[in-house]
Design a protein around this motif. Structure first.
Motif, short mmCIF file in Angstrom:
data_model
loop_
_atom_site.label_atom_id
_atom_site.label_comp_id
_atom_site.label_asym_id
_atom_site.label_seq_id
_atom_site.Cartn_x
_atom_site.Cartn_y
_atom_site.Cartn_z
N MET A 89 30.31 -9.66 26.34
CA MET A 89 29.03 -9.24 25.77
C MET A 89 28.31 -10.42 25.14
N VAL A 90 29.06 -11.32 24.51
CA VAL A 90 28.44 -12.51 23.92
C VAL A 90 27.74 -13.33 24.99
N TYR A 91 28.40 -13.53 26.11
CA TYR A 91 27.80 -14.34 27.18
C TYR A 91 26.60 -13.64 27.81
N ARG A 92 26.62 -12.32 27.89
CA ARG A 92 25.45 -11.61 28.41
C ARG A 92 24.26 -11.79 27.48
N LYS A 93 24.54 -11.75 26.18
CA LYS A 93 23.45 -11.88 25.22
C LYS A 93 22.94 -13.31 25.12
N ALA A 353 26.58 -10.06 16.14
CA ALA A 353 26.87 -10.88 14.97
C ALA A 353 27.32 -12.28 15.39
N PHE A 354 28.09 -12.38 16.47
CA PHE A 354 28.55 -13.69 16.95
C PHE A 354 27.35 -14.54 17.34
N VAL A 355 26.42 -13.96 18.08
CA VAL A 355 25.23 -14.71 18.52
C VAL A 355 24.35 -15.07 17.33
N ALA A 356 24.23 -14.15 16.37
CA ALA A 356 23.36 -14.40 15.22
C ALA A 356 23.93 -15.46 14.28
N HIS A 357 25.23 -15.66 14.28
CA HIS A 357 25.86 -16.61 13.36
C HIS A 357 26.54 -17.75 14.11
N LEU A 358 25.94 -18.19 15.19
CA LEU A 358 26.56 -19.23 16.01
C LEU A 358 26.86 -20.50 15.22
N GLU A 359 25.94 -20.91 14.37
CA GLU A 359 26.15 -22.15 13.62
C GLU A 359 27.31 -22.01 12.64
N ASN A 360 27.35 -20.88 11.93
CA ASN A 360 28.45 -20.66 10.99
C ASN A 360 29.79 -20.56 11.71
N ILE A 361 29.79 -19.96 12.89
CA ILE A 361 31.04 -19.82 13.65
C ILE A 361 31.49 -21.17 14.18
N ARG A 362 30.56 -21.99 14.64
CA ARG A 362 30.94 -23.33 15.11
C ARG A 362 31.55 -24.14 13.96
N ARG A 369 32.88 -12.31 8.70
CA ARG A 369 33.47 -11.21 9.45
C ARG A 369 32.38 -10.64 10.38
N LEU A 370 32.65 -10.60 11.65
CA LEU A 370 31.62 -10.16 12.60
C LEU A 370 31.18 -8.72 12.33
N LEU A 371 32.12 -7.86 11.98
CA LEU A 371 31.79 -6.45 11.81
C LEU A 371 31.39 -6.11 10.38
N SER A 372 31.28 -7.10 9.53
CA SER A 372 30.82 -6.84 8.17
C SER A 372 29.42 -7.38 7.94
N ALA A 373 28.81 -7.93 8.98
CA ALA A 373 27.50 -8.53 8.83
C ALA A 373 26.41 -7.47 8.63
N GLU A 374 26.61 -6.26 9.15
CA GLU A 374 25.61 -5.19 9.04
C GLU A 374 26.17 -4.08 8.15
N VAL A 375 25.33 -3.58 7.24
CA VAL A 375 25.78 -2.63 6.23
C VAL A 375 26.33 -1.35 6.85
N GLY A 376 25.63 -0.81 7.83
CA GLY A 376 26.07 0.44 8.44
C GLY A 376 27.42 0.29 9.12
N CYS A 377 27.61 -0.84 9.81
CA CYS A 377 28.88 -1.10 10.49
C CYS A 377 30.01 -1.24 9.48
#
Length: 508
Positions: A89-93, A353-362, A369-377
């Motif tokens: 999914m990351v590569y598709r996005k 979340a991975f795509v949105a935080h590419l710099e932090n992940i690098r 935490r990828l699944l803690s980036a959004e409040v609802g998730c």
């Protein structure tokens, strides 16, 4: 922003040196070499005895293996599949943007890295799950003064020695996994594959000779390996590898869904009540996150390729309606639909979340935490965990099973206590001759796995630094006991407990 440095295909050489690696450029980097070496890692891990051990351990540590149909091996496979989907999914996005950050051409290698990392995640776990971890930590904390015949507390100026021994009072499954696969199994993983195990666990802190703290995710016995790994991949002292974020997210998704499925299969709650309870727990979670006005019908969840967003209420109701429409008694059918609804949604949010935080992940930001980036998730996952925990403890057998596992491991550790109390020379003689002062001690030393003994002997043959020789030996003797416990299954632990109890007439 270039990720390629994080994917160098270097494999450790003797002494954790990698002189052929050109760390300042791409001269030593080859996608073909990376894929070939990661495939070798996969082959070695899949054929390892440590992975086969997982088919005899239950997913839920409080439930004995003979009372559960769920095994840690199946949990690893579920995590593996979730991780694979997140990377795809990351590569598709990313699309053509993958070339801008140096991820182009690395999709297959990234997937292999995540899949093997998912398989490795549980191989360091002791029998009886969390109860086993508590038994190890609590027992060593209570018997610290017995290690190596040394009387504690240590001298006031021996701060590093005290920190080294206190590490035995803590347990981390991923640090143990790296130790198990690399030293006991003798499998030399590439640095990039080993770095996936530098996950979101608490960083170990130890005071050095200069008064400053040493930080790391591995045990002190593997600190040289971690240092070499970080140097090759360009990771900071407390930073993580990009693939570890994906494995962590896959672990959360797979674990939360499987925990709920297990409590439903055990008859602790029915699907209709489960859906109602999840809705209530979700609303309460949003209120704790500062969104008391949010509702179940708010469309805040999305799937890849679907324009219309979903609400949690809509997804849960859809899964329940599909299950009721099928008119079958098979509870697994309900979770098939629940995974279609929630699993795909969570995978999509992790990829976003991975795509949105590419710099932090690098950079390897440790707290991301990828699944803690959004409040609802975040509120949804908290609802899953809190509900599963509440429902699990409705089982009247749960406490009994936890206590049985805790008592079993404490009994095994009590059998090892006389060996821990011996001076170093007497302990080495015990290992060499295989005969102790008592029948139980003799039986204990004869039942030690060869790999565990080999790791101890190799450690004592290496030069030590920092703490005194006496403390260093006591530390590795404690590690030997940790390794011994973590090499067992629940069935073998119960058998060893019975043998040692008979040999000693009564438990210490």
């Amino acid at each position: 922003m270039d990720f390629r440095r994080r994917f160098h295909p270097c494999r450790p050489l003797p002494g954790d040196r990698c002189p052929s690696l050109a760390v300042d450029g791409d001269a030593a980097f080859s996608v073909a070499t990376l894929e070939r070496r990661l495939e070798k890692d996969r082959t070695r891990v899949v054929h390892s005895a440590s992975l086969r051990r997982l088919q005899l351990l239950p997913q839920q540590g409080a439930v004995l293996a003979h009372a559960s149909q769920r095994r840690l091996l199946s949990a690893s496979l579920e995590r593996q599949q979730m991780g694979r989907r997140i990377v795809q999914m990351v590569y598709r996005k990313l699309g053509k943007r993958a070339g801008d950050c140096g991820l182009d051409g690395l999709e297959d290698a990234f997937i292999c890295l995540v899949e093997v990392g998912s398989l490795l995640r549980d191989i360091g776990r002791p029998p009886f799950g969390q109860a086993g971890e508590l038994a190890l930590c609590g027992w060593f904390d209570s018997h610290m003064s017995a290690l190596g015949g040394r009387q504690l507390p240590l001298a006031k100026d021996d701060i590093q020695g005290a920190a080294l021994l206190n590490e035995l009072c803590r347990f981390d499954a991923q640090a143990q996994a790296l130790r198990t696969i690399g030293k006991q199994e003798g499998i030399s993983l590439t640095h990039v594959q080993g770095a996936v195990l530098l996950g979101e666990q608490a960083v170990w802190r130890e005071v050095g000779d200069d008064g400053r703290g040493r930080q790391g995710y591995c045990y002190r016995a593997e600190s040289d390996q971690e240092t070499a790994m970080r140097g090759v991949l360009g990771l900071g002292q407390d930073h993580r590898h990009p693939a570890s974020y994906v494995v962590d997210a896959a672990e959360v998704i797979a674990r939360t869904l499987s925990r709920l499925e297990a409590v439903v299969e055990r008859g602790l709650i029915d699907p209709t009540s489960l859906v109602a309870s999840l809705k209530q727990a979700y609303i309460e979670g949003l209120a704790r996150q500062g969104e008391p006005w949010a509702s179940l019908e708010e469309r805040r969840f999305s799937r890849h390729g679907v324009v219309r967003r979903w609400s949690l209420g809509g997804m849960l109701d859809w899964a329940l309606r599909r299950y009721e429409r099928d008119n079958v008694e098979e509870l697994g059918r309900f979770f098939h639909y629940l995974r279609l609804a929630l699993g795909r949604t969570l995978v999509n949010h992790a990829a976003d979340a991975f795509v949105a935080h590419l710099e932090n992940i690098r950079e390897g930001q440790p707290q991301l935490r990828l699944l803690s980036a959004e409040v609802g998730c975040r509120a949804l996952l908290e609802a899953f965990d809190s509900l599963a925990t509440r429902v699990e403890y409705r089982d009247p057998e749960l406490e009994r099973l936890e206590l049985e596992g805790y008592r079993t491991l404490c009994g095994l550790l009590d059998a090892a206590l006389p060996a821990l109390r011996l001076p170093e020379a007497a302990f080495v003689r015990l290992l060499d001759e295989g005969h102790g002062a008592s029948p139980r001690l003799t039986l204990w030393v004869k039942r030690l796995p060869p790999g565990v003994l080999r790791v101890y002997r190799q450690a004592m043959a290496q030069p030590w630094e920092g703490a005194s020789r006496e403390v260093w030996e006591a530390y590795h003797r404690g590690r030997l006991v940790h390794d011994w416990i973590c090499s067992m299954t629940e069935s073998s632990a119960l058998e060893e407990y019975s043998r040692l109890r008979v040999a000693g007439r009564s438990l210490a």
